[in-house]
Design a protein around this motif. Structure first.
Motif, PDB file in Angstrom:
ATOM      1  N   UNK A 125      -5.153   8.875  16.469  1.00 24.77           N
ATOM      2  CA  UNK A 125      -5.349   7.499  16.027  1.00 24.77           C
ATOM      3  C   UNK A 125      -6.275   7.350  14.828  1.00 24.77           C
ATOM      4  N   UNK A 126      -6.609   8.460  14.159  1.00 29.19           N
ATOM      5  CA  UNK A 126      -7.488   8.385  12.988  1.00 29.19           C
ATOM      6  C   UNK A 126      -6.764   7.822  11.767  1.00 29.19           C
ATOM      7  N   UNK A 127      -5.484   8.182  11.624  1.00 30.43           N
ATOM      8  CA  UNK A 127      -4.668   7.649  10.535  1.00 30.43           C
ATOM      9  C   UNK A 127      -3.366   7.139  11.139  1.00 30.43           C
ATOM     10  N   UNK A 128      -2.700   6.258  10.403  1.00 26.41           N
ATOM     11  CA  UNK A 128      -1.519   5.578  10.934  1.00 26.41           C
ATOM     12  C   UNK A 128      -0.268   5.946  10.149  1.00 26.41           C
ATOM     13  N   UNK A 129       0.845   5.954  10.861  1.00 24.04           N
ATOM     14  CA  UNK A 129       2.131   6.129  10.209  1.00 24.04           C
ATOM     15  C   UNK A 129       2.555   4.805   9.583  1.00 24.04           C
ATOM     16  N   UNK A 130       3.352   4.890   8.529  1.00 22.42           N
ATOM     17  CA  UNK A 130       3.912   3.694   7.898  1.00 22.42           C
ATOM     18  C   UNK A 130       5.277   3.437   8.536  1.00 22.42           C
ATOM     19  N   UNK A 131       5.383   2.421   9.383  1.00 24.09           N
ATOM     20  CA  UNK A 131       6.645   2.181  10.083  1.00 24.09           C
ATOM     21  C   UNK A 131       7.742   1.618   9.186  1.00 24.09           C
ATOM     22  N   UNK A 132       7.408   1.242   7.969  1.00 22.85           N
ATOM     23  CA  UNK A 132       8.409   0.632   7.078  1.00 22.85           C
ATOM     24  C   UNK A 132       9.226   1.668   6.316  1.00 22.85           C
ATOM     25  N   UNK A 133       8.821   2.952   6.386  1.00 17.97           N
ATOM     26  CA  UNK A 133       9.523   3.986   5.626  1.00 17.97           C
ATOM     27  C   UNK A 133      10.462   4.751   6.558  1.00 17.97           C
ATOM     28  N   UNK A 134      11.772   4.702   6.281  1.00 23.48           N
ATOM     29  CA  UNK A 134      12.718   5.448   7.116  1.00 23.48           C
ATOM     30  C   UNK A 134      12.674   6.937   6.777  1.00 23.48           C
ATOM     31  N   UNK A 135      13.224   7.746   7.656  1.00 22.44           N
ATOM     32  CA  UNK A 135      13.290   9.181   7.402  1.00 22.44           C
ATOM     33  C   UNK A 135      12.056   9.901   7.892  1.00 22.44           C
ATOM     34  N   UNK A 136      11.649  10.972   7.180  1.00 16.92           N
ATOM     35  CA  UNK A 136      10.485  11.757   7.618  1.00 16.92           C
ATOM     36  C   UNK A 136       9.237  10.877   7.730  1.00 16.92           C
ATOM     37  N   UNK A 137       8.337  11.295   8.609  1.00 16.09           N
ATOM     38  CA  UNK A 137       7.120  10.522   8.819  1.00 16.09           C
ATOM     39  C   UNK A 137       6.331  10.345   7.526  1.00 16.09           C
ATOM     40  N   UNK A 138       5.898   9.114   7.290  1.00 13.07           N
ATOM     41  CA  UNK A 138       5.036   8.785   6.159  1.00 13.07           C
ATOM     42  C   UNK A 138       3.745   8.179   6.695  1.00 13.07           C
ATOM     43  N   UNK A 139       2.635   8.596   6.093  1.00 16.43           N
ATOM     44  CA  UNK A 139       1.325   8.120   6.505  1.00 16.43           C
ATOM     45  C   UNK A 139       0.911   6.967   5.602  1.00 16.43           C
ATOM     46  N   UNK A 140       0.349   5.924   6.201  1.00 18.28           N
ATOM     47  CA  UNK A 140      -0.142   4.767   5.464  1.00 18.28           C
ATOM     48  C   UNK A 140      -1.369   5.171   4.642  1.00 18.28           C
TER      49      UNK A 140
ATOM     50  N   UNK B 270       0.857  -1.177   0.000  1.00 15.70           N
ATOM     51  CA  UNK B 270       0.000   0.000   0.000  1.00 15.70           C
ATOM     52  C   UNK B 270       0.899   1.235   0.000  1.00 15.70           C
ATOM     53  N   UNK B 271       0.591   2.230  -0.810  1.00 20.97           N
ATOM     54  CA  UNK B 271       1.395   3.449  -0.851  1.00 20.97           C
ATOM     55  C   UNK B 271       1.357   4.208   0.472  1.00 20.97           C
ATOM     56  N   UNK B 272       2.415   4.952   0.719  1.00 16.99           N
ATOM     57  CA  UNK B 272       2.448   5.844   1.867  1.00 16.99           C
ATOM     58  C   UNK B 272       2.903   7.212   1.381  1.00 16.99           C
ATOM     59  N   UNK B 273       2.600   8.241   2.186  1.00 17.85           N
ATOM     60  CA  UNK B 273       2.850   9.614   1.757  1.00 17.85           C
ATOM     61  C   UNK B 273       3.402  10.437   2.909  1.00 17.85           C
ATOM     62  N   UNK B 274       4.253  11.402   2.586  1.00 23.61           N
ATOM     63  CA  UNK B 274       4.751  12.320   3.599  1.00 23.61           C
ATOM     64  C   UNK B 274       3.581  13.106   4.172  1.00 23.61           C
TER      65      UNK B 274
END
Length: 135
Positions: free
Chosen positions: A27-42, A1-5
């Motif tokens: 807790x409405x949206x989740x971060x993508x823990x697989x992307x290093x660096x700046x926070x990415x949203x799932x 699934x794509x993730x976005x900054x």
């Protein structure tokens, strides 16, 4: 699934980055823990969040202060495909854009729910209406 900054998602939904961070904190949206660096949203969690809140599709996400010049970036929130055609739904800021394209094009573009795409509109017929209170 794509993730976005966080900043990309904020721009796509016409909200501030602080709003996106509040959605994460609440807790409405989740971060993508697989992307290093700046926070990415799932991307899938964003789609769930928007789907559960139809009022966000009704134009309450914010107002555009500039011309979109018929190119509207957005988040793919739904794809319905058969063997020939696909219906792709984008959330472009406060606007929900529905496009009918070939399934082959969806595959070639690599579109999936949560992807970023740009709606390009060429309208030869644009209808206008006024609200009943102004008529």
């Amino acid at each position: 699934m794509p993730s976005h900054k966080v900043s990309t998602l904020a721009r796509l939904l016409s909200v501030s980055t602080d709003t996106v961070r509040r959605w994460i904190d609440d807790g409405h949206i989740e971060l993508d823990p697989t992307v290093p660096g700046p926070q990415h949203v799932d991307g899938a969690s964003v789609v769930r969040f928007l789907t559960e809140r139809p009022e966000l599709h009704a134009g309450s996400l914010g107002r555009q202060s500039h011309s979109m010049r018929n190119h509207m970036p957005g988040l793919v929130i739904d794809i319905v495909s058969d063997t020939v055609m696909s219906q792709v739904v984008l959330q472009c800021g406060p606007f929900r854009i529905v496009s009918l394209v070939s399934t082959e094009a969806v595959t070639e573009l690599g579109l999936s729910v949560g992807s970023v795409a740009i709606a390009q509109v060429k309208a030869t017929n644009v209808s206008l209406a006024v609200s009943p209170s102004r008529a």
